[in-house]
Design an enzyme around this catalytic site. Structure first.
Site, PDB file in Angstrom:
ATOM      1  N   LYS B  79       0.845  -1.202   0.000  1.00 13.34           N
ATOM      2  CA  LYS B  79       0.000   0.000   0.000  1.00 13.34           C
ATOM      3  C   LYS B  79       0.879   1.250   0.000  1.00 13.34           C
ATOM      4  O   LYS B  79       1.918   1.279   0.666  1.00 13.34           O
ATOM      5  CB  LYS B  79      -0.893  -0.040   1.251  1.00 13.34           C
ATOM      6  N   SER B 154      -9.721   1.670   2.963  1.00 11.39           N
ATOM      7  CA  SER B 154      -8.850   2.426   2.082  1.00 11.39           C
ATOM      8  C   SER B 154      -7.834   1.581   1.321  1.00 11.39           C
ATOM      9  O   SER B 154      -7.304   2.043   0.319  1.00 11.39           O
ATOM     10  CB  SER B 154      -8.109   3.467   2.912  1.00 11.39           C
ATOM     11  N   SER B 178      -9.871  -0.560   7.149  1.00 13.57           N
ATOM     12  CA  SER B 178      -9.269  -0.381   5.825  1.00 13.57           C
ATOM     13  C   SER B 178      -8.616  -1.621   5.221  1.00 13.57           C
ATOM     14  O   SER B 178      -8.241  -1.608   4.047  1.00 13.57           O
ATOM     15  CB  SER B 178      -8.247   0.754   5.856  1.00 13.57           C
TER      16      SER B 178
END
Lengths: 478, 494, 102
Positions: B79, B154, B178
Site C-alpha cells: 500500500k 482504504s 481499511s
C-alpha cells in the site's frame, strides 16, 4: 500609589545528552546546517519517537535538585501549532501530567534567604532554528531553517510569581544555573541557547493580593539582559499606571540594541494548542526505586557547598562563594586541603596568586599538581623561602609544572637566614652607607628601609627581611 | 494452472525444489499485471525492474545453497502509505505526489531482508481516509468482480491486486476497517493484527492509536506466513509489543475442540443485508458441527463506536497531518508569507475527505470542545474495550459480518460522507479496542459479489483466527469462484 | 439540538491552516454538522468515573540508550525540500508585510 513588581519566570534548559530526546541524532552544537537530522527529528511521514533513557534520568536529576516532586506517572502530550521550525507541527511536551510538580530554590539576597517556589518542571522537545535573511524577523524577505536543534531534550521550569525585581530575577537565574550545572543536567550555556528565559511581569498596588495584567517578555539573551529588560518593563508599566492608564496583556521582545521592550503584534485570535495525549508514546512510568537511586547520587548543591566550606574550612563567605561559583577551583582547594591544613592561608593563596597565575598562563583550575602547591606552602611556612620568592616560584610552577624544591635548588633561592650567614652582609651595608645610618639614628625610619633593601639586594632576595631588620637595628645600636 | 494462480506455499515449494525460479514467478505476476491492471487500476507505482532484480538475486542465493526464508522470492504489493526508501510514497495525495522517503518502513526492511520482490505500490483512499478508494487523488480503483463497483478501502488497491492474481500477497493498513472491508468486498483474506503486533515505523500516520499494518492473502496459511514475518518488536516503535511471535503457521492445524464462539448481536442491524446475516448463521452452524460451542454475544456499547471513532481518528489525524506544510517535503502552494504559504499548500494539497477530517479533528480538540468531544470519545473507548473484555471472558472468538452489504457502486456514496462511514460500522469497534480481526471470504451474494465474515480474538491471539479461518477454508464450497471472472464485467445483477 | 457548524468553519479552518473556497466552506459546514450530530450521540452514554483510553496498550514503553547513531546524509535530508537556500530549507517571510500596526 506605591506598586510592587511581580515576576514569574519560564526557563528552558537543554539537557546534556549525547543524542536527541526521541532519536539517536547527535546534540552537538555548531554543526553544519541540517546534518544532525534523521526521519524522526525532521518529522518525516511515518517516523516515530522513542524515549532516550538518559534524558529522562537528567530530567529527574534536575527536578530532585530543585526539590520538585517527581511524578511516577507522567505523560506526553502534543502541543499543536504551525511554525516552520516545528517539523511535525506539534511539539511533544508535557501538559497535563508533568514529570515533576512544585519545588523551590533558595536565594541569598542582601544576607536574607528568599525562597522562590516553582510551579512545575516538565520535559519536551526543542524546535529547530530559524535564520532570517535580514537583521530581524520583521525586516526579512525570507528565512532559512536548520533542524539540527530539533528534538534536543528540553526541560521547562516554571516559577511561581515570587520574584519582585529584575535584580532578583537575575540572582535567581544565576543560582539556578549554578544548581543545574552542579547537578550535571545541563551545561546551561546562554550564549549557545542551551539556557533561555522568558518572563511574565505585572505590577499591583503594594499589599494587594490580586495579580495585575501581565506582559510576557522574550528574547532576553543574557542574565544582564533579563535584569535590564524586567526593570525597563516594570518602569514602563509603572508609568502607565501612575498616569491612570491600564496595561495591555501582550508579548514583548527585549531589544538589546535600543535597551527597550518592543511589543510584538498581538496574535490573531488567542493561540489554541489543542493539547491531547501523544498516541505514539506510552505514559512515562518511573519506579520509586529508580528515582531513589538518582537521588542517592545527586551531587551537593551550591548552597550546601557554600555553607560546608564556611563550616568545615572556616572560610569567609566570599571565599566560600568563590569556591562554589568557580566549581573546579573549589574542587582543587579541597584536594590540596587534604594535605595542607592551614585552610585560610591556602584559600588566600588559591584565590589570589594561584588564580592570577592560572589566568596569566591561560591554564585550567587543576593545572598544578596539588602536591606541588603543598610543597611550596610548606617551604614558605618552614622559612626555607620567603614570600616574594614563593610568589615568583608559583608563577614558574604554573608555567612549567616544575617542583618547587627543585627550582629552589637549581636557582639557589633558599632563604639566607641565621646570624652567621647574614652578619657579613649587614656589616658591609652599615660600613658602606654611613649617611643612611646617621639619618636613621637621627630618627628617619625611611633610612632603615633603605638599608634593609640594600641587604636584601646583596642576598639576591633570599634573606628573610624580618630577620635583616632586627639585625640592622641591633648592629647600629652597638 | 498459471503460476500467479498458485498459493504462496505452493510457489515457495516450487522455488525451493528449483522447479521454478523467482524470476519466473515474478514474471508471471508482472504479466498478469499487464493484463489486468488496465481494467482495475490497482497500482499507483509499478516497480517491475526492481522486482526482477530482487528475484534474480534470490535465485542466485538459492543456487548458492543459502538458507532462505519460505517467503524468499515470493513477490508482493505494498500500500502506498508504507515508506519505501528511494521509491515514491504518495499516500494517494497530491501533497505527497513527488515525495521520496529517504528511509524504509520497518516492514519494508523485513521484506527486503528475506528477498520478497516488490511489484509496486497500491492505490488507496488519500491518507487512508475512506472506504472505497474513490478518495485517491489520482484515480479510482475498480472492483474486479464488477468494474462499476468500488473495491472498498482504504486499502482497495492491495485487495484488488491479490484477488486478481496480480500479486500473491499484499500489505495494507487498517485504522477502522481499511484492510477488512476491502477484503470482504473483493473476496479474500485480510487481517488487522492486534495494535502493537506489527511495527508502525514508516507507516504514514492517519490515526496513530488505531493504525496497524496487516496482510492480504488468498488463504489463511499464506496470511499467517506473512504475519509471521511482519510481527515482532521494533526498537523504533515504542508501541510495538515486546513479546515473542508465535509460530502461526505451525500451529494452524491444531484442533480447537470446545472453543467458544460468540456471534455478535448488533442492536441495530437495519442496514444489514439478509443474505450476509444468513451467512453468519450458516458459518456458525458449520463451526458447531466441528465441535465449537456457539452462543450469541451482546456488546451493548459498540453502537457508540462510530461516534467515538469519528472523533478520535480525525483528532489524531488533524495533528498527524499538520506537518504537510510545504517546508520540508511535499507540495508547496507558494505564497508571499509563511501563513498564506501554509494555508495554500494545505488547501490545495489535500483532497476533500482529508480536509473534512482535519476540520472535525481540529474542532474536536479545540478549546471549549475538547471535553465534550475528544475526551468523551476516549471514555467511550474505555467502555467499548470493557465490552470486549467481558465478551472474551465468556468466548474465545467472536464472529460477525465484515460489512453490512457487499460492495456498492462507484459514486453511490461519494457525496454523503456519513453514509460512507457507515460501511465500516462492523470494523470500527475492534480497532478502538485494539484487538485482532480477520475477514474471511464467506460466499457469494445473489448479486454475484463476494462478501466476508469477520473473526475477532483477544489481543495477540491472531493464531486462533487463522485456525478458525482454516476450518472455513477447508469446508468452502468448491463450486464458488475464488477469483473474479477472467472477463471483467461491468454491472452485475442487483 | 442540531449542531450548526457554519459559524465555526472559518475559525477552525484558520487553526488548521486550510485555505478553503467559499463553496468548500458551505459544503463542509453542512457535512460537518451532520457528522458531529452523529458523533454527539456518544453523549448518551454515562461515562462518570470512567478513565479515558488514549492507548490500548498495557505493556511499558521501551526506551533507547543515549547513544549517537548515524544521521541522514545531507542530500537525503534535503532531497524533498520544495524550496532550498544552500543547505537550509527556505520559507517565505514570517512577519506579515505591510502596515498592520506596530
Amino acid at each position: 500609589m506605591e506598586y510592587e513588581v511581580v515576576i514569574g519566570l519560564e526557563i528552558h534548559l537543554e539537557l546534556q545528552t549525547q543524542s536527541k530526546l526521541f532519536c539517536s541524532c547527535s546534540t552537538s552544537f555548531g554543526k553544519e546546517p541540517n546534518t544532525n537530522c534523521c526521519p524522526v527529528c525532521l518529522g518525516l511521514p511515518g517516523s516515530l519517537p522513542v524515549f532516550n533513557r538518559k534524558a529522562i534520568e537528567l530530567a529527574v536529576t534536575a527536578a530532585l535538585a530543585l526539590n520538585s516532586s517527581v511524578q511516577l506517572n507522567s505523560r506526553f502530550d502534543r502541543k499543536n501549532y504551525h511554525y516552520p521550525d516545528l517539523p511535525k507541527a506539534y511539539q511533544v511536551s508535557q501538559y497535563e501530567k508533568p514529570i515533576a510538580l512544585g519545588g523551590c530554590l533558595e536565594l541569598e539576597i542582601d544576607d536574607q534567604v528568599k525562597k522562590v517556589n516553582l510551579e512545575r518542571v516538565h520535559l519536551e522537545e526543542e524546535a529547530g532554528k530559524l535564520i532570517h535573511s535580514g537583521d530581524s524577523i520583521i525586516g526579512s524577505d525570507y528565512s532559512k531553517v536548520d533542524y539540527n536543534r530539533a528534538g534536543i531534550p528540553l526541560l521547562e521550569i516554571v516559577t511561581k510569581p515570587d520574584l519582585c525585581s529584575g535584580h532578583e530575577a537575575r540572582l535567581f537565574l544565576e543560582e539556578l544555573r549554578m544548581l543545574l550545572l552542579y547537578s550535571g543536567a545541563s551545561d546551561c550555556k546562554m550564549e549557545e541557547g542551551s539556557l533561555r528565559c522568558d518572563a511574565n511581569i505585572s505590577l499591583r498596588p503594594m499589599g494587594s493580593k490580586q495579580l495585575g495584567t501581565k506582559a510576557e517578555v522574550k528574547n532576553m539573551n543574557s542574565f544582564k539582559a533579563v535584569e535590564m529588560a524586567l526593570n525597563y518593563e516594570a518602569e514602563r508599566q509603572r508609568q502607565i499606571l501612575i498616569s491612570g492608564g491600564s496595561v495591555i496583556q501582550q508579548t514583548c521582545h527585549w531589544d538589546e540594541e535600543e535597551k527597550v521592550t518592543v511589543p510584538l503584534r498581538s496574535k490573531e485570535g488567542s493561540s489554541d494548542y489543542r493539547y491531547f495525549p501523544e498516541p505514539d508514546l506510552l505514559p512515562l512510568l518511573l519506579e520509586e526505586k529508580e528515582v531513589n537511586i538518582i537521588k542517592s547520587v545527586l551531587p551537593e548543591s551550591p548552597m550546601d557547598r557554600r555553607l560546608r566550606f564556611q563550616k568545615e574550612y572556616g572560610l569567609a563567605k566570599s571565599e566560600a562563594s568563590l569556591f562554589t561559583s568557580n566549581r573546579p577551583l573549589g574542587e582543587y582547594f579541597e584536594i590540596v586541603a587534604l594535605k595542607y591544613k592551614d585552610y585560610s592561608n591556602l584559600a588566600r593563596w588559591i584565590q589570589g596568586d594561584y588564580l592570577y597565575q592560572l589566568r596569566e598562563a591561560g591554564k585550567s583550575e587543576s593545572a598544578l599538581e596539588p602536591d606541588k602547591l603543598v610543597e611550596l606552602l610548606n617551604l614558605l611556612d618552614n622559612g626555607d623561602i620567603n614570600r616574594p620568592v614563593a610568589k615568583e616560584l608559583l608563577a614558574e610552577m604554573v608555567r612549567s609544572g616544575e617542583s618547587p624544591s627543585r627550582l629552589v635548588n637549581e636557582k639557589g633561592l633558599k632563604q639566607i637566614s641565621g646570624h652567621d650567614m647574614l652578619l657579613p652582609l649587614v656589616e658591609k651595608v652599615i660600613n658602606e652607607n654611613p649617611d643612611a645610618v646617621n639619618n636613621y639614628l637621627g630618627g628617619k625610619e625611611k633610612a632603615l628601609k633603605f638599608l634593609i633593601g640594600q641587604v636584601m639586594a646583596l642576598s639576591g632576595g633570599r634573606a628573610d627581611p624580618g630577620e635583616v631588620k632586627k639585625m640592622l637595628i641591633s648592629k647600629i645600636a652597638e | 494452472m498459471e503460476l500467479y494462480q498458485k498459493t504462496v506455499f505452493e510457489l515457495s515449494r516450487l522455488m525451493n525444489s528449483r522447479e521454478v525460479s523467482s524470476v519466473e514467478v515474478t514474471q508471471s505476476f508482472l504479466d498478469r499485471i499487464k493484463e489486468v491492471e488496465p481494467h482495475v487500476r490497482a497500482f499507483i507505482t509499478h516497480t517491475p525492474s526492481m522486482a526482477l532484480e530482487t528475484a534474480s538475486l534470490v535465485d542466485k542465493k538459492r543456487l548458492n545453497g543459502d538458507n532462505l526464508h519460505p517467503l524468499a522470492g515470493v513477490p508482493l504489493a505494498i500500500k502506498d502509505n508504507i515508506s519505501t526508501g528511494g521509491l515514491r510514497t504518495t499516500c494517494a495525495s497530491k501533497i505527497l505526489e513527488n515525495y521520496i522517503p529517504p528511509y524504509d518502513a520497518t516492514v519494508f526492511k523485513l521484506i527486503k531482508q528475506v528477498g520478497m520482490p516488490l511489484l509496486g505500490k497500491t492505490n488507496m483512499d488519500e491518507f487512508a481516509m475512506g472506504s472505497s478508494t474513490e478518495n485517491s487523488a489520482f484515480f479510482t480503483t475498480r472492483n474486479p468482480w464488477d468494474l462499476e463497483k468500488v473495491p472498498g478501502g482504504s486499502s482497495g488497491g492491495s485487495a484488488v491486486a491479490v484477488s486478481t492474481g496480480m500479486a500473491p500477497l499484499a500489505l495494507g493498513s487498517d485504522t477502522g476497517g481499511s484492510i477488512r472491508q476491502p477484503a470482504s468486498f473483493c473476496g479474500l483474506y485480510g487481517l488487522r493484527p492486534t495494535y502493537g503486533r506489527v511495527s508502525r515505523y514508516g507507516l504514514i500516520a492517519f490515526a496513530s492509536s488505531l493504525d496497524q499494518i496487516g496482510p492480504f492473502a488468498m488463504n489463511p496459511a499464506d496470511c499467517a506466513l506473512l504475519l509471521e514475518l511482519l510481527a515482532g518488536h521494533d526498537p523504533l516503535d515504542s508501541t510495538s509489543y515486546p513479546g515473542k511471535v508465535p509460530g502461526y503457521v505451525s500451529s494452524m492445524e491444531e484442533r480447537l475442540d470446545g472453543m467458544k464462539v460468540g456471534v455478535i448481536k448488533h442492536s441495530n442491524e437495519k442496514g444489514f443485508d439478509p443474505e450476509i446475516k444468513d451467512a453468519v448463521t450458516k458459518i456458525a452452524n458449520l463451526l458447531e458441527k466441528e465441535g465449537f460451542a456457539i452462543d450469541q454475544v451482546e456488546m451493548p456499547r459498540t453502537d457508540y463506536g462510530l461516534g467515538a471513532y469519528y472523533l478520535i481518528a480525525p483528532s489524531e489525524a488533524s495533528s498527524n497531518l499538520g506537518r504537510y506544510d510545504g517546508v520540508r517535503y511535499g507540495f508547496n502552494g507558494g505564497g508571499d508569507n509563511i501563513e498564506n504559504m501554509f494555508s495554500r499548500t494545505r488547501g490545495e494539497g489535500f483532497g476533500p475527505e482529508v480536509k473534512r477530517r482535519i476540520m472535525i479533528g481540529t474542532y474536536a480538540l479545540s478549546a471549549g470542545y475538547y471535553d465534550a468531544y475528544y475526551l468523551k470519545a476516549m471514555k467511550v473507548r474505555t467502555l467499548i474495550r470493557q465490552d470486549y473484555e467481558t465478551a472474551f471472558k465468556k468466548f474465545d472468538i467472536l464472529i460477525g459480518p465484515t460489512t453490512p452489504t457487499p460492495a456498492f457502486k462507484i459514486g453511490e456514496k461519494a457525496d454523503d460522507p456519513l453514509e460512507m462511514y457507515l460501511s465500516d460500522i462492523c470494523n470500527i469497534t475492534d480497532a478502538l479496542a485494539g484487538v485482532p480481526s480477520l475477514s474471511v471470504p464467506a460466499g457469494m451474494h445473489s448479486n454475484n459479489m463476494p462478501f466476508g465474515l469477520q473473526f475477532t480474538a483477544p489481543p495477540f491471539c491472531e493464531g486462533r483466527l487463522f485456525n478458525v479461518a482454516n476450518y472455513i477454508y477447508r469446508n468452502r464450497d468448491p463450486l464458488l469462484p475464488e477469483r473474479p471472472p477472467a472477463s471483467f464485467r461491468k454491472g452485475g445483477t442487483e | 439540538m442540531a449542531i450548526d457548524f457554519r459559524k465555526d468553519v472559518e475559525h477552525v479552518a484558520k487553526l488548521a491552516r486550510l485555505e478553503l473556497t467559499k463553496t468548500e466552506k458551505e459544503t463542509m459546514a453542512g457535512q460537518l454538522s451532520d457528522i458531529l450530530d452523529t458523533a454527539r450521540r456518544i453523549q448518551e452514554l454515562d461515562t462518570e468515573g470512567i478513565e479515558p483510553t488514549s492507548h490500548v496498550i498495557d505493556f511499558p514503553a521501551t526506551m533507547r540508550e543515549d547513544e549517537v547513531g548515524a544521521s541522514l546524509p545531507l542530500n537525503r535530508v534535503l532531497q524533498n525540500a520544495p524550496k532550498r537556500d544552500n543547505d537550509f530549507f527556505r520559507v517565505p517571510r514570517i512577519a506579515k508585510s505591510g502596515n498592520d500596526g506596530q
